[in-house]
Motif scaffolding. Sequence first.
Motif, PDB file in Angstrom:
ATOM      1  N   ALA A 233       0.859  -1.192   0.000  1.00  0.00           N
ATOM      2  CA  ALA A 233       0.000   0.000   0.000  1.00  0.00           C
ATOM      3  C   ALA A 233       0.891   1.237   0.000  1.00  0.00           C
ATOM      4  O   ALA A 233       1.886   1.294   0.739  1.00  0.00           O
ATOM      5  CB  ALA A 233      -0.912  -0.001   1.223  1.00  0.00           C
ATOM      6  N   GLU A 234       0.557   2.236  -0.792  1.00  0.00           N
ATOM      7  CA  GLU A 234       1.443   3.385  -0.966  1.00  0.00           C
ATOM      8  C   GLU A 234       1.621   4.200   0.309  1.00  0.00           C
ATOM      9  O   GLU A 234       2.619   4.913   0.457  1.00  0.00           O
ATOM     10  CB  GLU A 234       0.917   4.293  -2.086  1.00  0.00           C
ATOM     11  N   TYR A 235       0.712   4.075   1.249  1.00  0.00           N
ATOM     12  CA  TYR A 235       0.808   4.865   2.475  1.00  0.00           C
ATOM     13  C   TYR A 235       1.472   4.093   3.613  1.00  0.00           C
ATOM     14  O   TYR A 235       1.608   4.605   4.720  1.00  0.00           O
ATOM     15  CB  TYR A 235      -0.583   5.343   2.915  1.00  0.00           C
ATOM     16  N   VAL A 236       1.891   2.858   3.349  1.00  0.00           N
ATOM     17  CA  VAL A 236       2.563   2.036   4.357  1.00  0.00           C
ATOM     18  C   VAL A 236       4.036   1.898   3.983  1.00  0.00           C
ATOM     19  O   VAL A 236       4.368   1.535   2.857  1.00  0.00           O
ATOM     20  CB  VAL A 236       1.918   0.642   4.472  1.00  0.00           C
ATOM     21  N   HIS A 237       4.904   2.179   4.927  1.00  0.00           N
ATOM     22  CA  HIS A 237       6.342   2.202   4.685  1.00  0.00           C
ATOM     23  C   HIS A 237       7.042   1.282   5.682  1.00  0.00           C
ATOM     24  O   HIS A 237       6.631   1.187   6.849  1.00  0.00           O
ATOM     25  CB  HIS A 237       6.890   3.628   4.826  1.00  0.00           C
ATOM     26  N   TYR A 238       8.100   0.647   5.240  1.00  0.00           N
ATOM     27  CA  TYR A 238       8.816  -0.295   6.107  1.00  0.00           C
ATOM     28  C   TYR A 238      10.159   0.291   6.521  1.00  0.00           C
ATOM     29  O   TYR A 238      10.919   0.795   5.688  1.00  0.00           O
ATOM     30  CB  TYR A 238       9.038  -1.625   5.386  1.00  0.00           C
ATOM     31  N   PHE A 239      10.447   0.211   7.822  1.00  0.00           N
ATOM     32  CA  PHE A 239      11.759   0.628   8.326  1.00  0.00           C
ATOM     33  C   PHE A 239      12.469  -0.595   8.913  1.00  0.00           C
ATOM     34  O   PHE A 239      11.887  -1.315   9.743  1.00  0.00           O
ATOM     35  CB  PHE A 239      11.616   1.711   9.399  1.00  0.00           C
ATOM     36  N   PRO A 240      13.729  -0.862   8.542  1.00  0.00           N
ATOM     37  CA  PRO A 240      14.392  -2.129   8.878  1.00  0.00           C
ATOM     38  C   PRO A 240      15.068  -2.175  10.250  1.00  0.00           C
ATOM     39  O   PRO A 240      16.273  -2.411  10.358  1.00  0.00           O
ATOM     40  CB  PRO A 240      15.429  -2.257   7.751  1.00  0.00           C
ATOM     41  N   SER A 241      14.308  -1.989  11.313  1.00  0.00           N
ATOM     42  CA  SER A 241      14.879  -2.085  12.656  1.00  0.00           C
ATOM     43  C   SER A 241      15.482  -3.470  12.908  1.00  0.00           C
ATOM     44  O   SER A 241      16.597  -3.594  13.435  1.00  0.00           O
ATOM     45  CB  SER A 241      13.805  -1.822  13.716  1.00  0.00           C
ATOM     46  N   TYR A 242      14.734  -4.503  12.559  1.00  0.00           N
ATOM     47  CA  TYR A 242      15.184  -5.869  12.796  1.00  0.00           C
ATOM     48  C   TYR A 242      16.477  -6.150  12.033  1.00  0.00           C
ATOM     49  O   TYR A 242      17.435  -6.715  12.572  1.00  0.00           O
ATOM     50  CB  TYR A 242      14.080  -6.844  12.369  1.00  0.00           C
ATOM     51  N   GLU A 243      16.522  -5.724  10.775  1.00  0.00           N
ATOM     52  CA  GLU A 243      17.692  -5.987   9.942  1.00  0.00           C
ATOM     53  C   GLU A 243      18.919  -5.220  10.429  1.00  0.00           C
ATOM     54  O   GLU A 243      20.048  -5.738  10.376  1.00  0.00           O
ATOM     55  CB  GLU A 243      17.380  -5.627   8.481  1.00  0.00           C
ATOM     56  N   LEU A 244      18.717  -4.009  10.915  1.00  0.00           N
ATOM     57  CA  LEU A 244      19.840  -3.245  11.460  1.00  0.00           C
ATOM     58  C   LEU A 244      20.465  -3.981  12.642  1.00  0.00           C
ATOM     59  O   LEU A 244      21.692  -4.028  12.793  1.00  0.00           O
ATOM     60  CB  LEU A 244      19.367  -1.854  11.891  1.00  0.00           C
ATOM     61  N   MET A 245      19.610  -4.565  13.479  1.00  0.00           N
ATOM     62  CA  MET A 245      20.120  -5.287  14.643  1.00  0.00           C
ATOM     63  C   MET A 245      20.798  -6.590  14.233  1.00  0.00           C
ATOM     64  O   MET A 245      21.875  -6.945  14.741  1.00  0.00           O
ATOM     65  CB  MET A 245      18.962  -5.585  15.603  1.00  0.00           C
ATOM     66  N   MET A 246      20.186  -7.304  13.308  1.00  0.00           N
ATOM     67  CA  MET A 246      20.701  -8.618  12.929  1.00  0.00           C
ATOM     68  C   MET A 246      21.957  -8.549  12.064  1.00  0.00           C
ATOM     69  O   MET A 246      22.813  -9.439  12.127  1.00  0.00           O
ATOM     70  CB  MET A 246      19.624  -9.415  12.168  1.00  0.00           C
ATOM     71  N   ASP A 247      22.094  -7.507  11.250  1.00  0.00           N
ATOM     72  CA  ASP A 247      23.205  -7.444  10.303  1.00  0.00           C
ATOM     73  C   ASP A 247      24.274  -6.424  10.676  1.00  0.00           C
ATOM     74  O   ASP A 247      25.457  -6.751  10.679  1.00  0.00           O
ATOM     75  CB  ASP A 247      22.685  -7.163   8.889  1.00  0.00           C
ATOM     76  N   GLU A 248      23.875  -5.207  10.980  1.00  0.00           N
ATOM     77  CA  GLU A 248      24.883  -4.201  11.320  1.00  0.00           C
ATOM     78  C   GLU A 248      25.381  -4.342  12.755  1.00  0.00           C
ATOM     79  O   GLU A 248      26.523  -4.020  13.054  1.00  0.00           O
ATOM     80  CB  GLU A 248      24.325  -2.791  11.095  1.00  0.00           C
ATOM     81  N   LEU A 249      24.529  -4.816  13.633  1.00  0.00           N
ATOM     82  CA  LEU A 249      24.882  -4.892  15.056  1.00  0.00           C
ATOM     83  C   LEU A 249      24.909  -6.341  15.535  1.00  0.00           C
ATOM     84  O   LEU A 249      24.527  -6.642  16.656  1.00  0.00           O
ATOM     85  CB  LEU A 249      23.884  -4.073  15.887  1.00  0.00           C
ATOM     86  N   ARG A 250      25.390  -7.224  14.691  1.00  0.00           N
ATOM     87  CA  ARG A 250      25.307  -8.655  15.003  1.00  0.00           C
ATOM     88  C   ARG A 250      26.452  -9.083  15.921  1.00  0.00           C
ATOM     89  O   ARG A 250      27.331  -9.864  15.558  1.00  0.00           O
ATOM     90  CB  ARG A 250      25.286  -9.484  13.724  1.00  0.00           C
ATOM     91  N   ASP A 251      26.427  -8.559  17.115  1.00  0.00           N
ATOM     92  CA  ASP A 251      27.434  -8.875  18.125  1.00  0.00           C
ATOM     93  C   ASP A 251      26.757  -8.740  19.483  1.00  0.00           C
ATOM     94  O   ASP A 251      26.010  -7.787  19.723  1.00  0.00           O
ATOM     95  CB  ASP A 251      28.606  -7.896  18.008  1.00  0.00           C
ATOM     96  N   TYR A 252      27.021  -9.671  20.402  1.00  0.00           N
ATOM     97  CA  TYR A 252      26.319  -9.660  21.682  1.00  0.00           C
ATOM     98  C   TYR A 252      26.670  -8.457  22.547  1.00  0.00           C
ATOM     99  O   TYR A 252      25.984  -8.196  23.538  1.00  0.00           O
ATOM    100  CB  TYR A 252      26.579 -10.958  22.444  1.00  0.00           C
ATOM    101  N   ARG A 253      27.708  -7.710  22.195  1.00  0.00           N
ATOM    102  CA  ARG A 253      27.977  -6.505  22.980  1.00  0.00           C
ATOM    103  C   ARG A 253      26.913  -5.440  22.749  1.00  0.00           C
ATOM    104  O   ARG A 253      26.847  -4.460  23.484  1.00  0.00           O
ATOM    105  CB  ARG A 253      29.368  -5.938  22.655  1.00  0.00           C
TER     106      ARG A 253
END
Length: 335
Positions: free
Chosen positions: A223-243
Amino acid sequence: MPKKHPQSQPLRLKVPLPDSLPAFGYSSPAVGLGSCFVEAVGSRLQRLKLPVALNPLGIQYNPLALSRALQYGLGEVTFAGDDLIESQGIWQHFDFHGVLGHPEREAAARQMQSAAEELKRAVAGMDRLIITLGTAFVYEHRASGQMVANCHKVPAHAFRKYRLSPKAIVDALQPVLAACKAHRPGLEVVLTVSPVRHIRDGVVENQRSKAALLLAAEALAEAEYVHYFPSYELMMDELRDYRFYKTDFVHPSEEAVDYIWSCFASVAFEEKTQEQLDVVEAIVRASEHRPLFPASAAHQAFVRQQLQRIAQLEVHLPRADFSPERERLQSALLK
């Protein structure tokens, strides 16, 4: 012959951010609903005085609970005191978080009725809606057939637990989001999946749950008025460290939330709004400052200056509430 150093390579993958999100600002009232992760981001919005109503019914984790919360906001569902239950000496409601419960039935009913009315007012005036999906697992109360937002420590055998399919999630949220859009034609929705792990479901089960949410979010964002922001992906890929996790290895650390927030801010705020946010943050921090010599002429002049800045900002940002900061600063003035 000494070896040549290899060309420097990035030490992590970068998650692509959306080119832009719908602009958030002081003239765009927002509602934030969902898991505790939306609370972490929403509290930052509130700290910066942006007009945000944050989880009036309390934290909601699953898509069916979020759909029902929006139905409360639209007036399609109304609070009924007859639906209160008593659990461990506290009166609760399956649609509301436990924080709204109370040992006295009438007090619990008043708090929940007030919360439902707050959500309805917020939905009636919202221009932005942020939804954080936490889990695809739901609990059905066997006796009533009701899908609950919170089990309120009722014994587990009273519920049937199962995982929603991506289609079931879309079927639950798509109609209510469309109803919100029809009610508020200028509405823009931001969807995200919480990076908080629901380990009680099991490690493998949590991953499958998140997968269902991600697939559903993709479908909803058509839907054109619904937008996705990748919070989950940022945590899993960019911050993929237990620290980057708290000591429970489940919740993102403050550093991680700050990073994801900075990514959100980079695409959600226009340049003018960012300038306003910087000024507001400076005032909030100034009001929280604890000087070594509060009675000094320098600090007294500093306090008066901050009060003047608040007065000026209130003219330009009439929706922003600086009363806590004003009270703190005024209490620091010598009589």
